[in-house]
Design an enzyme around this catalytic site. Sequence first.
Site, short mmCIF file in Angstrom:
data_model
loop_
_atom_site.label_atom_id
_atom_site.label_comp_id
_atom_site.label_asym_id
_atom_site.label_seq_id
_atom_site.Cartn_x
_atom_site.Cartn_y
_atom_site.Cartn_z
N LYS A 1 0.86 -1.18 0.00
CA LYS A 1 0.00 0.00 0.00
C LYS A 1 0.90 1.24 0.00
CE LYS A 1 -3.97 1.96 2.46
NZ LYS A 1 -4.96 1.74 3.55
N SER B 1 -9.94 2.61 1.89
CA SER B 1 -8.54 3.03 1.80
C SER B 1 -7.63 2.05 1.06
CB SER B 1 -8.02 3.29 3.21
OG SER B 1 -6.65 3.47 3.23
N SER C 1 -10.48 -0.53 6.61
CA SER C 1 -9.91 -0.47 5.27
C SER C 1 -9.02 -1.63 4.87
CB SER C 1 -9.16 0.84 5.09
OG SER C 1 -10.08 1.91 5.05
#
Length: 472
Positions: free
Chosen positions: A88, A161, A185
């Site tokens: 991420k 997210s 998320s």
Amino acid sequence: MTGRRAMASDELHYLDLLEVGRRIQARELSPVEVTQAQLARIEALDGALKSYATVTAELALRQARAAEDEIMRGDVRGPLHGVPIALKDLCWTQGVPTAAGMTIHRDFVPDEDATVTARLRAAGAVCLGKLQLTEGAYADHHPDITPPRNPWNADHWSGASSSGSGVATAAGLCYGSLGSDTGGSIRFPSAANGITGLKPTWGRVSRYGVFELAATLDHIGPMTRSAVDAGAMLGAIAGADPRDPTARQEPVPNYLAGIGRGLRGVRVGIDAAWNTTGTDTATIEAVEAAAAVIEGLGAELRAVTFPDVTQMIADWFPACGVETAVAHEATYPARRAEYGPALSGLIDTGRALSGLDYQKIILRRADFTGRVAALFETIDLLLIPAQAFASPTVATMATLGEDASLLAGLLRYTCPFDMSGSPTITLPGGYTRDGMPIAFQLVGRHMDEALLVRAGAAFQRETDWHLRRPMP
């Protein structure tokens, strides 16, 4: 099969992380060739899916060559050695832009790795790139960024997210990824994209070098296509860290050691009223079907009453807002014009809260956390939905700020466990009539991620929901 086909296990891009690792480490597959195949798939598909913020092809191939050299010498670091994964884009990666979904940080290039990045590197994993996320890891993507598209159906939500992590993992653009969870998320995009997400206990994984949304709510964890793969990734990233004094000191167990033990004698709590009130029929049926499978595996189902979450959901917004305001103090409000409306609205909420009101939230949160811990004196796991409604459309989610019931339904089964810091695993458990994934969660007591992995593995040996794929 709801219009989707189960993929053959020998299709390279959809191999499980542990299986591709086993073949690489047995010299049946070359990590360089596997990495090249993944990069080619990203090149072919991600122009439409938008899951990657940055593809690090040169870095990936360099790491793959190093892994191949080591493995050929018989120096195998562990189950992730040579396996392509992705991060991420809020995890610092030395020499690679790390923007956290924010235009304000688009030129930020860290000169060191986050702890989780360094640990995956030490495990021999190959970094394919950085995955797209919402602005600052909050609710919406920045207006200048195209959100990742759900590979099952682009008209449906791809999650909040960690959307890029969910999309890339589901579509076979990496073998596993890292996500973060502050209000849901890891769990939302895992549910939306039909993958497995493991949110560890708060502090089980170091947050050093990870862009902060809300310090006491942020959890970093793996997103994979199976529970055992999630356990393997967690084993690589978990543990104490002198650079993050909030990281838990307990030794990291082998999360895969007990996966064959099954669920006989495990006490699984179910609050039927909480699970079904305001929850759509497809989700209720998926949770009930999961309960039947779990009971069939020898678990003991127990009726429980979960502590009321209404106040925790209401408190989550201002609590998150205060901590986000602190995280962004250097750039907000000084550079307010560069922020999107969702993130700036959250920060404004936090900045407006009085100290007295924040202290009341802290006390209520401590009370709730204690009540959750007490419940786990009588059960080992809690079975709940991932969210109150299955697979919302992009159009529906666009009304989130205008529909209080929609927002409450989205957060009902997620943010309370960020407030309590409890670990959860999200597992695929069915499909809607339109062929979109439905998920459920198992929640555990603090630091008992090993049982979550074991339970997820047992469920996935009996079902094939996690084997369905959105595209060839």
